[in-house]
Design an enzyme around this catalytic site. Sequence first.
Site, PDB file in Angstrom:
ATOM      1  N   TYR A  98      26.615   7.337 -10.123  1.00 30.67           N
ATOM      2  CA  TYR A  98      26.463   8.799  -9.148  1.00 30.67           C
ATOM      3  C   TYR A  98      25.580   9.620  -9.613  1.00 30.67           C
ATOM      4  CZ  TYR A  98      24.902   4.038  -6.254  1.00 30.67           C
ATOM      5  OH  TYR A  98      24.974   2.836  -6.274  1.00 30.67           O
ATOM      6  N   GLU A 140      29.029  -1.079  -1.821  1.00 32.09           N
ATOM      7  CA  GLU A 140      29.187  -1.549  -3.142  1.00 32.09           C
ATOM      8  C   GLU A 140      30.291  -1.044  -3.348  1.00 32.09           C
ATOM      9  OE1 GLU A 140      27.062   0.635  -5.605  1.00 32.09           O
ATOM     10  OE2 GLU A 140      24.989   0.719  -5.344  1.00 32.09           O
TER      11      GLU A 140
END
Length: 411
Positions: A98, A140
């Site tokens: 990310y 996640e």
Amino acid sequence: MLSRQSAPIVRSTLPAVGASLGTITELFYRRMFEERPELLRTLFNRANQANGAQREALAGAVAAFATMLVERPDERPDAVLGRIANKHASLGITADQYTLVGRHLLGAVAEVLGDAVTPAVAAAWDEVYWLMANALIAMEARLYADAGVGDGIVWQDMEVAERVDEAVDTASLVLRRPDGLPTGSFLPGQYVSVKVELPDGAQQIRQYSLSTAPGRKTWRITVKRERAADDRTPEGEVSAWLHAHARPGLPLKVSLPFGDLVLNEEDGPLLLASAGIGITPMLSMLDHLAGTSPERPVIVIHADRSPAHHAHRLELAELASRLPNASLHLWYENKAGEWYESGADEPTEPEAHVREGWADVTGLAVPEDTTAYLCGPLSFMQAVRGDLLTHGLSPAAIHYEVFGPDLWLSK
């Protein structure tokens, strides 16, 4: 929730950012792939990059998330985030990735909007990104923990045990573990990712729903070969490779099961609506219901080009016949089209209503407390959802699955 100083900035700049998101996401992917070209060959779907679908889906998700932050600050679009998180988990995405995405995405915002991106504007949109990213990272992490694996450790060795040609350009593949042990558990409606190495050395990943009930020693997926429609939609790389090479004994890299279109275990009425290859998660749900809750009321809807293109057609009818309170409704664009079974008389689905044309659920008696699951082309799902809302169903009771980038929010 956005900070007090960022909320008015995001609200005032959202129209400009939203209007430029297509350009922003195109620049974002180009810059990221320039730095990390291997990502396009090993992680991202090259076809969706080529036709722009992935850029459109990312733009829609970012716009929807930012809009909710400023219009409904006490809520979070968990349905949208959950769908993305499950897809990411099936790819083995990890938290450190990310940072790379954020750097290039926010850099693209600054480059496209130029002087309008003051330090305060940049900080506000950095906050938007990391609110979204951290929510996904947390989701996640929970998915990996629930699966009993470390972050991103989702791939396993499997092999093809059986192949069955189910319809025109559609084949099912039974998958087993090479060591003979049972495959893992999953929830009815979930999917797995399949990774293959193509002739140019690129590794490409695609998702396929598991199309039988849990509890068997093997898994089954069904692969439709995506034919080239035009220059914008070329032939599917992975589906063509699988159709050419998938035979018993072929080794494959397959992920653990993920996906949030999962059958609830309540006793209320259900509606399962599919079109084309979207039938696959519905088969898993019906198979599961037949073994666990056969008395549950179910309306089964399927639409296809013709009987010859209807994968698992007889299996769908057989599963519906095992549920005494189920009704089966079929629509074919070409009802009189060639039947798939070579040399067979035109069969009649038991207790099925077969019509010609586009699926139309307006004439069906759908109880207001029905939970609906939709899977198929976006236009089909949007039309069915609209009809179900007129029947009085709550928007929260209508769930959907998209094969490929989720373009719902960008339309």
